[in-house]
Design a protein around this motif. Structure first.
Motif, mmCIF file in Angstrom:
data_model
loop_
_atom_site.group_PDB
_atom_site.id
_atom_site.type_symbol
_atom_site.label_atom_id
_atom_site.label_comp_id
_atom_site.label_asym_id
_atom_site.label_seq_id
_atom_site.Cartn_x
_atom_site.Cartn_y
_atom_site.Cartn_z
ATOM 1 N N SER A 39 0.829 -1.215 0.000
ATOM 2 C CA SER A 39 0.000 0.000 0.000
ATOM 3 C C SER A 39 0.859 1.258 0.000
ATOM 4 N N ALA A 40 1.996 1.224 0.686
ATOM 5 C CA ALA A 40 2.877 2.399 0.713
ATOM 6 C C ALA A 40 3.529 2.632 -0.643
ATOM 7 N N ILE A 41 3.828 1.559 -1.363
ATOM 8 C CA ILE A 41 4.437 1.694 -2.692
ATOM 9 C C ILE A 41 3.406 2.172 -3.702
ATOM 10 N N ALA A 42 2.182 1.662 -3.594
ATOM 11 C CA ALA A 42 1.153 1.965 -4.586
ATOM 12 C C ALA A 42 0.460 3.304 -4.341
ATOM 13 N N SER A 43 0.551 3.854 -3.132
ATOM 14 C CA SER A 43 -0.153 5.103 -2.838
ATOM 15 C C SER A 43 0.756 6.025 -2.036
ATOM 16 N N SER A 44 0.160 7.033 -1.483
ATOM 17 C CA SER A 44 0.948 7.970 -0.686
ATOM 18 C C SER A 44 0.950 7.597 0.795
ATOM 19 N N ALA A 45 0.545 6.365 1.104
ATOM 20 C CA ALA A 45 0.521 5.918 2.502
ATOM 21 C C ALA A 45 1.939 5.857 3.064
ATOM 22 N N THR A 46 2.058 6.100 4.343
ATOM 23 C CA THR A 46 3.351 6.016 5.023
ATOM 24 C C THR A 46 3.648 4.544 5.296
ATOM 25 N N PRO A 47 4.880 4.104 5.011
ATOM 26 C CA PRO A 47 5.206 2.702 5.273
ATOM 27 C C PRO A 47 5.192 2.391 6.768
ATOM 28 N N SER A 48 4.730 1.208 7.091
ATOM 29 C CA SER A 48 4.675 0.772 8.495
ATOM 30 C C SER A 48 6.062 0.352 8.970
ATOM 31 N N ARG A 49 6.185 0.149 10.272
ATOM 32 C CA ARG A 49 7.444 -0.362 10.823
ATOM 33 C C ARG A 49 7.745 -1.740 10.260
ATOM 34 N N LEU A 50 6.704 -2.548 10.103
ATOM 35 C CA LEU A 50 6.890 -3.890 9.546
ATOM 36 C C LEU A 50 7.409 -3.793 8.116
ATOM 37 N N CYS A 51 6.865 -2.870 7.351
ATOM 38 C CA CYS A 51 7.335 -2.666 5.976
ATOM 39 C C CYS A 51 8.822 -2.322 5.978
ATOM 40 N N CYS A 52 9.213 -1.363 6.795
ATOM 41 C CA CYS A 52 10.624 -0.952 6.847
ATOM 42 C C CYS A 52 11.519 -2.111 7.279
ATOM 43 N N ALA A 53 11.045 -2.898 8.229
ATOM 44 C CA ALA A 53 11.828 -4.057 8.676
ATOM 45 C C ALA A 53 12.000 -5.063 7.542
ATOM 46 N N LYS A 54 10.939 -5.283 6.773
ATOM 47 C CA LYS A 54 11.003 -6.241 5.662
ATOM 48 C C LYS A 54 11.891 -5.713 4.530
ATOM 49 N N ILE A 55 11.848 -4.415 4.276
ATOM 50 C CA ILE A 55 12.720 -3.820 3.256
ATOM 51 C C ILE A 55 14.179 -4.047 3.642
ATOM 52 N N LYS A 56 14.502 -3.799 4.899
ATOM 53 C CA LYS A 56 15.881 -3.987 5.358
ATOM 54 C C LYS A 56 16.273 -5.457 5.314
ATOM 55 N N GLU A 57 15.357 -6.327 5.671
ATOM 56 C CA GLU A 57 15.630 -7.763 5.653
ATOM 57 C C GLU A 57 15.841 -8.273 4.233
#
Length: 95
Positions: A40-58
């Motif tokens: 949802s953060a990639i597809a829209s202007s939503a702010t990425p969640s902490r889980l999203c940021c953790a998964k990006i780093k992982e």
């Protein structure tokens, strides 16, 4: 006695060198579905969640592999993905 001191000094120097370069690594299983919390953060202007940021780093070691996949590269190279990368403070990969 001198050889003992020299040996201890060499060990201390080696230990200092190793501690300065220690990196904790773990095996990452490359699975693009792990990035679904970021959809949802990639597809829209939503702010990425902490889980999203953790998964990006992982999953960061896998991003270049995902970019080579024609089905995934349009998402990985999108402005939304770059925005998420910036907000999560994860450098965008240069492949």
């Amino acid at each position: 006695m001198k050889t003992k001191v020299a040996y201890l000094a060499a060990c201390a120097a080696l230990l200092a060198l190793l501690l300065g370069r220690v990196e904790v690594t773990s095996a990452v299983t490359c699975n693009p579905l792990q990035l679904s919390p970021c959809a949802s953060a990639i597809a829209s202007s939503a702010t990425p969640s902490r889980l999203c940021c953790a998964k990006i780093k992982e999953q960061r070691p896998c991003l270049c592999q995902y970019m080579k996949n024609p089905n995934l590269q349009k998402f990985i190279k999108s402005p939304g993905a770059k925005k998420v990368s910036k907000i999560c403070r994860t450098p965008f990969p240069r492949c």
